[in-house]
Design a protein around this motif. Sequence first.
Motif, PDB file in Angstrom:
ATOM      1  N   GLY A 140      85.283  40.504  49.883  1.00 14.95           N
ATOM      2  CA  GLY A 140      85.370  40.422  48.574  1.00 14.95           C
ATOM      3  C   GLY A 140      84.379  41.662  48.330  1.00 14.95           C
ATOM      4  N   TYR A 141      83.277  41.410  48.447  1.00 16.64           N
ATOM      5  CA  TYR A 141      81.770  42.426  48.226  1.00 16.64           C
ATOM      6  C   TYR A 141      82.600  43.503  48.601  1.00 16.64           C
ATOM      7  CZ  TYR A 141      79.415  40.584  43.918  1.00 16.64           C
ATOM      8  OH  TYR A 141      78.715  40.522  43.031  1.00 16.64           O
ATOM      9  N   GLU A 142      82.336  43.530  49.814  1.00 12.94           N
ATOM     10  CA  GLU A 142      82.742  44.531  51.036  1.00 12.94           C
ATOM     11  C   GLU A 142      84.713  45.831  50.400  1.00 12.94           C
ATOM     12  OE1 GLU A 142      83.126  45.436  56.015  1.00 12.94           O
ATOM     13  OE2 GLU A 142      83.633  43.470  55.287  1.00 12.94           O
TER      14      GLU A 142
ATOM     15  N   LEU B 214      76.122  45.970  42.873  1.00  8.36           N
ATOM     16  CA  LEU B 214      75.934  46.795  43.601  1.00  8.36           C
ATOM     17  C   LEU B 214      74.746  47.360  44.052  1.00  8.36           C
ATOM     18  CD1 LEU B 214      78.806  48.693  44.222  1.00  8.36           C
ATOM     19  CD2 LEU B 214      78.489  46.330  45.122  1.00  8.36           C
ATOM     20  N   HIS B 215      74.509  46.897  42.820  1.00 10.63           N
ATOM     21  CA  HIS B 215      72.559  48.161  42.536  1.00 10.63           C
ATOM     22  C   HIS B 215      71.573  46.724  43.439  1.00 10.63           C
ATOM     23  CE1 HIS B 215      74.925  50.400  40.120  1.00 10.63           C
ATOM     24  NE2 HIS B 215      74.738  50.654  39.150  1.00 10.63           N
TER      25      HIS B 215
ATOM     26  N   ILE C 237      72.327  44.092  45.161  1.00 10.19           N
ATOM     27  CA  ILE C 237      72.403  43.853  46.442  1.00 10.19           C
ATOM     28  C   ILE C 237      71.905  45.352  48.066  1.00 10.19           C
ATOM     29  CG2 ILE C 237      74.367  44.183  48.244  1.00 10.19           C
ATOM     30  CD1 ILE C 237      76.286  43.340  46.073  1.00 10.19           C
ATOM     31  N   ASN C 238      72.151  46.359  47.521  1.00 13.89           N
ATOM     32  CA  ASN C 238      72.141  47.275  47.796  1.00 13.89           C
ATOM     33  C   ASN C 238      70.453  47.760  47.819  1.00 13.89           C
ATOM     34  OD1 ASN C 238      73.510  48.405  49.285  1.00 13.89           O
ATOM     35  ND2 ASN C 238      74.258  48.814  47.248  1.00 13.89           N
ATOM     36  N   GLY C 239      69.115  47.217  46.095  1.00 16.43           N
ATOM     37  CA  GLY C 239      67.725  46.742  46.957  1.00 16.43           C
ATOM     38  C   GLY C 239      67.511  48.764  45.564  1.00 16.43           C
ATOM     39  N   TYR C 240      68.642  48.691  44.377  1.00 18.76           N
ATOM     40  CA  TYR C 240      67.610  49.991  43.932  1.00 18.76           C
ATOM     41  C   TYR C 240      67.392  49.135  42.346  1.00 18.76           C
ATOM     42  CZ  TYR C 240      70.436  52.785  46.868  1.00 18.76           C
ATOM     43  OH  TYR C 240      70.594  53.888  48.327  1.00 18.76           O
ATOM     44  N   LEU C 241      67.744  47.915  42.144  1.00 17.73           N
ATOM     45  CA  LEU C 241      67.018  47.181  41.480  1.00 17.73           C
ATOM     46  C   LEU C 241      66.088  46.533  41.700  1.00 17.73           C
ATOM     47  CD1 LEU C 241      69.808  46.989  38.494  1.00 17.73           C
ATOM     48  CD2 LEU C 241      67.955  48.211  38.444  1.00 17.73           C
ATOM     49  N   PRO C 242      64.858  45.986  40.951  1.00 16.86           N
ATOM     50  CA  PRO C 242      64.031  45.009  41.850  1.00 16.86           C
ATOM     51  C   PRO C 242      63.870  43.754  41.654  1.00 16.86           C
ATOM     52  CG  PRO C 242      62.870  45.987  40.143  1.00 16.86           C
ATOM     53  CD  PRO C 242      64.112  46.686  40.101  1.00 16.86           C
ATOM     54  N   ALA C 243      62.973  43.153  42.287  1.00 20.11           N
ATOM     55  CA  ALA C 243      62.680  41.571  41.885  1.00 20.11           C
ATOM     56  C   ALA C 243      63.726  40.920  42.518  1.00 20.11           C
ATOM     57  CB  ALA C 243      62.149  41.357  40.201  1.00 20.11           C
TER      58      ALA C 243
ATOM     59  N   CYS D  52      74.910  34.140  47.678  1.00 18.44           N
ATOM     60  CA  CYS D  52      73.302  34.741  47.635  1.00 18.44           C
ATOM     61  C   CYS D  52      73.465  35.954  48.301  1.00 18.44           C
ATOM     62  CB  CYS D  52      72.766  33.405  47.992  1.00 18.44           C
ATOM     63  SG  CYS D  52      72.693  31.848  47.797  1.00 18.44           S
ATOM     64  N   TRP D  53      72.579  36.230  48.218  1.00 23.58           N
ATOM     65  CA  TRP D  53      71.415  37.428  48.690  1.00 23.58           C
ATOM     66  C   TRP D  53      71.185  37.224  49.386  1.00 23.58           C
ATOM     67  CZ3 TRP D  53      66.403  39.853  48.354  1.00 23.58           C
ATOM     68  CH2 TRP D  53      66.048  41.323  48.622  1.00 23.58           C
ATOM     69  N   GLU D  54      70.876  37.936  50.428  1.00 18.32           N
ATOM     70  CA  GLU D  54      69.733  37.734  52.070  1.00 18.32           C
ATOM     71  C   GLU D  54      68.748  38.732  52.125  1.00 18.32           C
ATOM     72  OE1 GLU D  54      70.638  34.234  53.955  1.00 18.32           O
ATOM     73  OE2 GLU D  54      70.932  34.129  51.325  1.00 18.32           O
ATOM     74  N   GLY D  55      68.972  39.390  51.133  1.00 21.27           N
ATOM     75  CA  GLY D  55      67.981  40.591  51.673  1.00 21.27           C
ATOM     76  C   GLY D  55      69.501  42.158  51.642  1.00 21.27           C
ATOM     77  N   VAL D  56      68.480  43.607  51.478  1.00 23.08           N
ATOM     78  CA  VAL D  56      69.040  44.387  51.549  1.00 23.08           C
ATOM     79  C   VAL D  56      70.142  44.679  52.216  1.00 23.08           C
ATOM     80  CG1 VAL D  56      68.545  47.120  51.193  1.00 23.08           C
ATOM     81  CG2 VAL D  56      67.503  45.746  50.314  1.00 23.08           C
ATOM     82  N   GLY D  57      72.128  45.048  50.875  1.00 22.52           N
ATOM     83  CA  GLY D  57      72.779  44.939  51.586  1.00 22.52           C
ATOM     84  C   GLY D  57      73.185  43.412  52.315  1.00 22.52           C
ATOM     85  N   LYS D  58      72.818  42.923  52.015  1.00 22.15           N
ATOM     86  CA  LYS D  58      73.253  41.325  53.131  1.00 22.15           C
ATOM     87  C   LYS D  58      73.968  39.740  51.755  1.00 22.15           C
ATOM     88  CE  LYS D  58      70.556  42.410  57.117  1.00 22.15           C
ATOM     89  NZ  LYS D  58      69.187  42.187  57.896  1.00 22.15           N
ATOM     90  N   LEU D  59      74.547  38.893  52.398  1.00 22.47           N
ATOM     91  CA  LEU D  59      75.123  38.996  51.293  1.00 22.47           C
ATOM     92  C   LEU D  59      75.629  37.719  51.894  1.00 22.47           C
ATOM     93  CD1 LEU D  59      77.527  40.820  48.948  1.00 22.47           C
ATOM     94  CD2 LEU D  59      74.766  39.697  48.524  1.00 22.47           C
ATOM     95  N   ALA D  60      75.118  35.984  52.195  1.00 27.08           N
ATOM     96  CA  ALA D  60      76.397  35.004  52.114  1.00 27.08           C
ATOM     97  C   ALA D  60      76.175  33.620  51.303  1.00 27.08           C
ATOM     98  CB  ALA D  60      74.981  34.314  53.986  1.00 27.08           C
TER      99      ALA D  60
END
Length: 391
Positions: A371-373, A42-43, A45-51, A5-13
């Motif tokens: 894996g994403y890192e 990655l777009h 995860i890194n906050g470049y695509l919204p919503a 899951c996405w936990e915020g910009v640049g953060k996964l868990a």
Amino acid sequence: MKALCWEGVGKLAVRDVPEPRIRSAGDIVVKVRASSVCGSDLHLINGYLPAMREGDVLGHEFMGEVAETGPDVRRLRVGDRVVVGSVVACGGCWYCRTEQYSLCDNSNPQPVFTEKLWGHSPAGIIGYSHAAGGYSGSHAEYVRVPFGDIGAFKVPDGVPDDSVVFASDAMPTGWMAADFCHLTGGEVVAVWGAGGVGQMAARAAQLLGAERVIMVDRLPERLATAADRLGVETVNYAETDVLEALREMTAGRGPDACIEAVGMEAHDVGPGYAYDRAKQTARLQTDRPVPVRQAIMACRKGGTVSIVGVYGGFVDKFPLGAAMNKALVLRMGQMHAQRYIPMLLDRIAAGEMDPGYLATHPMPLADGVRGYEIFEKKQEACLRTVLHPQA
């Protein structure tokens, strides 16, 4: 069930989330066996695509087994091994009937944002933010697939999971990129980006008649893999001027077609890249279009520029004058999965395309953050991380 899951910009868990259920009569639920990471993730995860919202499940490139079907599903049965196109399409609207599935009118239940941003809303995409429908993604033990009879395809016997998973997204995206070039035989095609999509675009161009394919990237291991596996020529943009190299390799004429398979977080060297990066960081532009600019400048007069890297908004320093005065054809878009997947499955089964070498880092879902890192930082000669939720 477990999901990444996405936990915020640049953060996964990896966390526990509710199991999906049938919501509409045409739904299926798929027990995920393999789910590949993708550069376009990655777009998000890194906050470049919204919503994106905290807890959203990522992943859109996957295959598995049908675990449950809605009452209107006719083509599939529980237990079928299937690959699922990442783009959701209803199969009945005008766009679907004309095989423009990524433009489906009915598969994005949350169209307001994209209508305001782009003028119209395209199709929904599994695991690709609430701007693309809010569908839960495939980095999970199970995933709901709307319009299952339209978007899920039975896998031929004997094709490994870690090969066929790329028929979900990387292969049809790459094939569409080459298809956009309208190759008739004997062309020179340049491809920016030697990742999974770029390499599949290169192979598609060869099968569609290109005489020469030139790949542009900066990672020696990716360029070496492309040269070894596909027999392409290569240009390392960190070591040479791309435009000069392509002119020299084509006797001054330029490639007949240029394919951009990088997207909004493109890398480059020199002050132009620093300019783009600073503007994107400050949100003064949304994308870094370095390879698009290069493709337009490099392409021969009257040629085609095919763009399948994901872009989300607005860019600066777009060479519109070059595109217009060179009479270039620009083709671009999200891939029409349902148009290409059946043909690609046949080609995999026949041995014409073998994308399994892209799966350099198979691992269990529990290792998804690592894996994403590895994938994002391009460590360990990684081409694609493939997560196995049932491992």
